[in-house]
Each structure stands twice: as C-alpha cells, then as structure tokens.
Design an enzyme around this catalytic site. Structure first.
Site, PDB file in Angstrom:
ATOM      1  N   HIS A  72       0.843  -1.190   0.000  1.00 10.98           N
ATOM      2  CA  HIS A  72       0.000   0.000   0.000  1.00 10.98           C
ATOM      3  C   HIS A  72       0.880   1.242   0.000  1.00 10.98           C
ATOM      4  O   HIS A  72       2.086   1.175   0.264  1.00 10.98           O
ATOM      5  CB  HIS A  72      -0.978   0.020   1.187  1.00 10.98           C
ATOM      6  CG  HIS A  72      -0.353   0.251   2.520  1.00 10.98           C
ATOM      7  ND1 HIS A  72      -0.049  -0.766   3.400  1.00 10.98           N
ATOM      8  CD2 HIS A  72       0.029   1.396   3.151  1.00 10.98           C
ATOM      9  CE1 HIS A  72       0.483  -0.268   4.501  1.00 10.98           C
ATOM     10  NE2 HIS A  72       0.538   1.044   4.384  1.00 10.98           N
ATOM     11  N   GLN A 145       4.727   7.461   1.543  1.00 12.12           N
ATOM     12  CA  GLN A 145       5.146   6.233   2.213  1.00 12.12           C
ATOM     13  C   GLN A 145       4.742   5.043   1.360  1.00 12.12           C
ATOM     14  O   GLN A 145       3.576   4.932   0.963  1.00 12.12           O
ATOM     15  CB  GLN A 145       4.490   6.104   3.587  1.00 12.12           C
ATOM     16  CG  GLN A 145       4.882   4.838   4.343  1.00 12.12           C
ATOM     17  CD  GLN A 145       4.006   4.603   5.565  1.00 12.12           C
ATOM     18  OE1 GLN A 145       2.832   4.274   5.447  1.00 12.12           O
ATOM     19  NE2 GLN A 145       4.585   4.798   6.748  1.00 12.12           N
ATOM     20  N   HIS A 147       4.759   0.889   1.436  1.00 10.91           N
ATOM     21  CA  HIS A 147       4.974  -0.382   2.121  1.00 10.91           C
ATOM     22  C   HIS A 147       5.198  -1.418   1.030  1.00 10.91           C
ATOM     23  O   HIS A 147       4.282  -1.731   0.257  1.00 10.91           O
ATOM     24  CB  HIS A 147       3.752  -0.732   2.974  1.00 10.91           C
ATOM     25  CG  HIS A 147       3.806  -2.109   3.583  1.00 10.91           C
ATOM     26  ND1 HIS A 147       2.697  -2.741   4.101  1.00 10.91           N
ATOM     27  CD2 HIS A 147       4.836  -2.978   3.765  1.00 10.91           C
ATOM     28  CE1 HIS A 147       3.026  -3.913   4.559  1.00 10.91           C
ATOM     29  NE2 HIS A 147       4.330  -4.094   4.368  1.00 10.91           N
ATOM     30  N   HIS A 215      -9.467  -0.947   4.579  1.00 14.86           N
ATOM     31  CA  HIS A 215      -8.152  -1.585   4.524  1.00 14.86           C
ATOM     32  C   HIS A 215      -8.013  -2.586   5.658  1.00 14.86           C
ATOM     33  O   HIS A 215      -8.154  -2.246   6.835  1.00 14.86           O
ATOM     34  CB  HIS A 215      -7.027  -0.564   4.624  1.00 14.86           C
ATOM     35  CG  HIS A 215      -5.659  -1.180   4.602  1.00 14.86           C
ATOM     36  ND1 HIS A 215      -5.134  -1.764   3.469  1.00 14.86           N
ATOM     37  CD2 HIS A 215      -4.721  -1.335   5.574  1.00 14.86           C
ATOM     38  CE1 HIS A 215      -3.924  -2.241   3.739  1.00 14.86           C
ATOM     39  NE2 HIS A 215      -3.651  -1.997   5.025  1.00 14.86           N
ATOM     40  N   HIS A 217      -5.682  -6.641   6.195  1.00 11.79           N
ATOM     41  CA  HIS A 217      -4.795  -7.596   5.541  1.00 11.79           C
ATOM     42  C   HIS A 217      -5.619  -8.844   5.205  1.00 11.79           C
ATOM     43  O   HIS A 217      -6.744  -8.735   4.760  1.00 11.79           O
ATOM     44  CB  HIS A 217      -3.577  -7.871   6.417  1.00 11.79           C
ATOM     45  CG  HIS A 217      -2.694  -6.661   6.575  1.00 11.79           C
ATOM     46  ND1 HIS A 217      -1.616  -6.614   7.425  1.00 11.79           N
ATOM     47  CD2 HIS A 217      -2.743  -5.433   5.993  1.00 11.79           C
ATOM     48  CE1 HIS A 217      -1.029  -5.426   7.352  1.00 11.79           C
ATOM     49  NE2 HIS A 217      -1.701  -4.696   6.497  1.00 11.79           N
ATOM     50  N   MET A 288      -4.581  -5.285  10.097  1.00 12.17           N
ATOM     51  CA  MET A 288      -4.919  -3.869  10.230  1.00 12.17           C
ATOM     52  C   MET A 288      -6.418  -3.730  10.054  1.00 12.17           C
ATOM     53  O   MET A 288      -7.039  -4.515   9.318  1.00 12.17           O
ATOM     54  CB  MET A 288      -4.194  -3.000   9.194  1.00 12.17           C
ATOM     55  CG  MET A 288      -2.770  -2.669   9.519  1.00 12.17           C
ATOM     56  SD  MET A 288      -2.094  -1.427   8.388  1.00 12.17           S
ATOM     57  CE  MET A 288      -0.461  -1.225   9.091  1.00 12.17           C
TER      58      MET A 288
END
Length: 336
Positions: A72, A145, A147, A215, A217, A288
């Site tokens: 992400h 950012q 990931h 969102h 996982h 998450m």
C-alpha cells in the site's frame, strides 16, 4: 514550486521542470526516487517541500504502482517531515532498512491526504474541491510512504512507485480532508472477531463525506463505517470487502452529512482460520483495521479531529466500551 530534498544539482533540475509543469499539464509526480528496498515488508518514505509563496489545490490522484511490489501507499501532509533525507525508514514495528535512519512520516502536523492499495484506480475529487497546501496552510511538505510487498520485480535502476498529483492554483471553495478510523487488537485462533471504533464529531460545520476506503490484511471479510445521530439512528457511510481494490468508493448516500453531536463508528469483521492468534501490526502476517472517510467542508480549514482509534478487541467494543444502542450487527458484517 515543489522540490525534492536531494543534492543541489538535482534540486535545480526539478525546480526548472516543475516551473514548466505548473504552466502546462498541472500534474506533479510524487514518486520514489528510484528506491532500492533490500527486503520485503520495508516501509520507506520520501518527502517533497511545497512552495511558501504559492497555494495549491490537489484535485485528483493517479497511482503509479502495482500490487505485487507495493502493498500500500500513503501520502501524508506535514508541517515538518520526519526527516530531510531523500529516503528514510518509516515502518515503526517493521524491520528497518539497512543504511536508513528511522523516523515517523511527519515530525509535526501529520494528516493523511491519500491512500492506495490493491491496484486501485485513479481518484478525482468533486468539482470545486481540493486538498489545500503550500502558502498559508498547515501542509508545508508531502511525504510519500510505500509499504513494499515484494522486491523481486524492482528493476536494477530502482523503484519509482508513487502517485501523480493533479492540482490547480485556482482557489477551491471546498477544502478536502480525510478522517482515519482504526483499531488495535487481536483476533484469536479459529474465531470471527469484530474490530470496532467510534468517536464523536466535534466540528460545528456541516461536513460532507463523499468517498470511503477500507483496509485490512488477509483476515478481513467486511469493513463498514457508520454515522449515528443524536436519536441513535445508524446511517451507512459505506462498506466493502477489503479483498476488492482498496480504492476510495462513493458513499452509500450522497446526501449524508456530519455535524457536531454525531458519532462516527467503524467495524472490521475478521475471520481467523489459523492455529495462532493474529495481532494488529504492520507486516502482512499481522492485521490492520482501517476505514477512511474523504470529505469536504466550506472554507480553508480541515476538521481538527482527523483520527479515531480504539484499542480494539478484546478490550474495546461498540457494545461494551462505547455503550452504543441499536447496533446493526448483521448489516455491519455482511455484504449485499
């Protein structure tokens, strides 16, 4: 104008090209500067500084990434960035990248501007709406950012995952912002667990949500977000399977608004078939629970309260901790 924190020569090149960009296509590439993450699960940040003589209004986002490489991406608006290095490790609990300092995305003034995952398509904001940044705003820097999920397909020259920002210098009467809802917590082995959070709206203005994003996982099945009014009536903001592209989707009722006294509530329904407990964390092996609300308000300022987090299960719940009435249990955890 924008520029990268980089060496002097590179800064001058970007300054010239971006000056031309402002006059032509009105897009800006906020991309990783050919990063070389050494390992999977790396969280890497890169900053750009915004002009202190111009105000910009970002009106859309076109991602430049693949789900195989980028698990992400987040764009943060900062008053001060976490670092002035071209790249730094910003993964908190994730394993640090060799040779990189560890810092938060923002040193001060943290607010989320955009989020992307799972090959989500581009996003265009409503007419007359933009994220206000630059001169006379609280967003002096943008920090990207990424990931990283996998590093095997990154070319030898490096990775340039990121987002193309669409912007205008024409003042927009509606200021966009993002409210992030999320939880900590743990899903026991062989269980279905509700990860829940709720917060009151404290801004007296009329808030117009127009998009939502979910969102999780691997364990997430349904994520839903709700408005609860002073009469304890629940109205759906949006719900989705987090297995779908994790883009911003239109809210369920485009006429829905928020104001002071309302409660925002979100739930992630997790199904854990593993023989071990799974905790909230930053790697793909962790979980998450996030629900994003993108909104606009009249005027120049975003809402003050932009983050709503709870400790999550087993210590926090809608029913036990927040004492919320009329909980739509089935609707909050099932899809049409």
């Amino acid at each position: 104008m924008f520029f990268f924190f980089n060496d002097t020569a590179t800064t001058e090149i970007y300054t010239l090209s971006l000056h031309d960009a402002f006059r032509s296509d009105q897009t800006f590439p906020l991309l990783m500067p050919m990063a070389h993450p050494a390992q999977e699960e790396a969280y890497i940040c890169t900053p750009i500084r915004l002009s202190d003589t111009q105000t910009f209004y970002v009106t859309g986002f076109t991602p430049n990434a693949t789900a195989h490489t980028a698990h992400h991406m987040l764009i943060y608006g900062c008053d001060e960035p976490g670092s002035e290095e071209p790249l730094w490790n910003c993964g908190e609990m994730a394993e640090a990248e060799p040779g990189m300092e560890i810092h938060q995305p923002c040193k001060s003034g943290n607010q989320i501007v955009y989020a992307w995952a799972m090959d989500a398509p581009e996003l265009t904001l409503p007419p007359d709406t933009g994220f206000r940044m630059g001169k006379n705003t609280n967003i002096k820097y943008l920090v990207l950012q990424v990931h990283y999920a996998h590093v095997d397909q990154i070319p030898e020259a490096g990775d340039n995952s990121g987002v193309h920002l669409h912007f205008t210098e024409k003042p927009q009467p509606q200021t966009a912002g993002v409210i992030l809802m999320g939880t900590g917590g743990m899903a026991p082995a062989h269980s279905t667990t509700f990860f829940e959070t709720a917060c009151s709206v404290e801004d007296a203005r009329t808030i117009h949500p127009f998009a939502f994003r979910t969102h999780t996982h691997s364990l997430g099945k349904v994520v839903s977000g709700w408005k609860i009014n002073e009469d304890s009536q629940w109205s759906l903001i949006g719900k989705k399977s987090p297995k779908d592209p994790q883009m911003f989707y239109p809210i369920a009722d485009p006429k829905l608004t928020l104001t002071k006294g309302d409660i925002l509530a979100a739930r992630c329904t997790m199904v854990n078939h593993h023989d071990h407990d799974v905790h909230v964390g930053q790697t793909n092996k962790d979980e998450m629970c996030n629900f994003y609300i993108m909104y606009w308000v009249k005027g120049k300022d975003v809402v003050d309260k932009r983050i709503c987090f709870s400790p999550g299960p087993p210590s926090w719940s809608w029913r036990g901790s927040a004492n919320l009435p009329n909980i739509p249990d089935e609707e909050a955890s099932t899809l049409p």
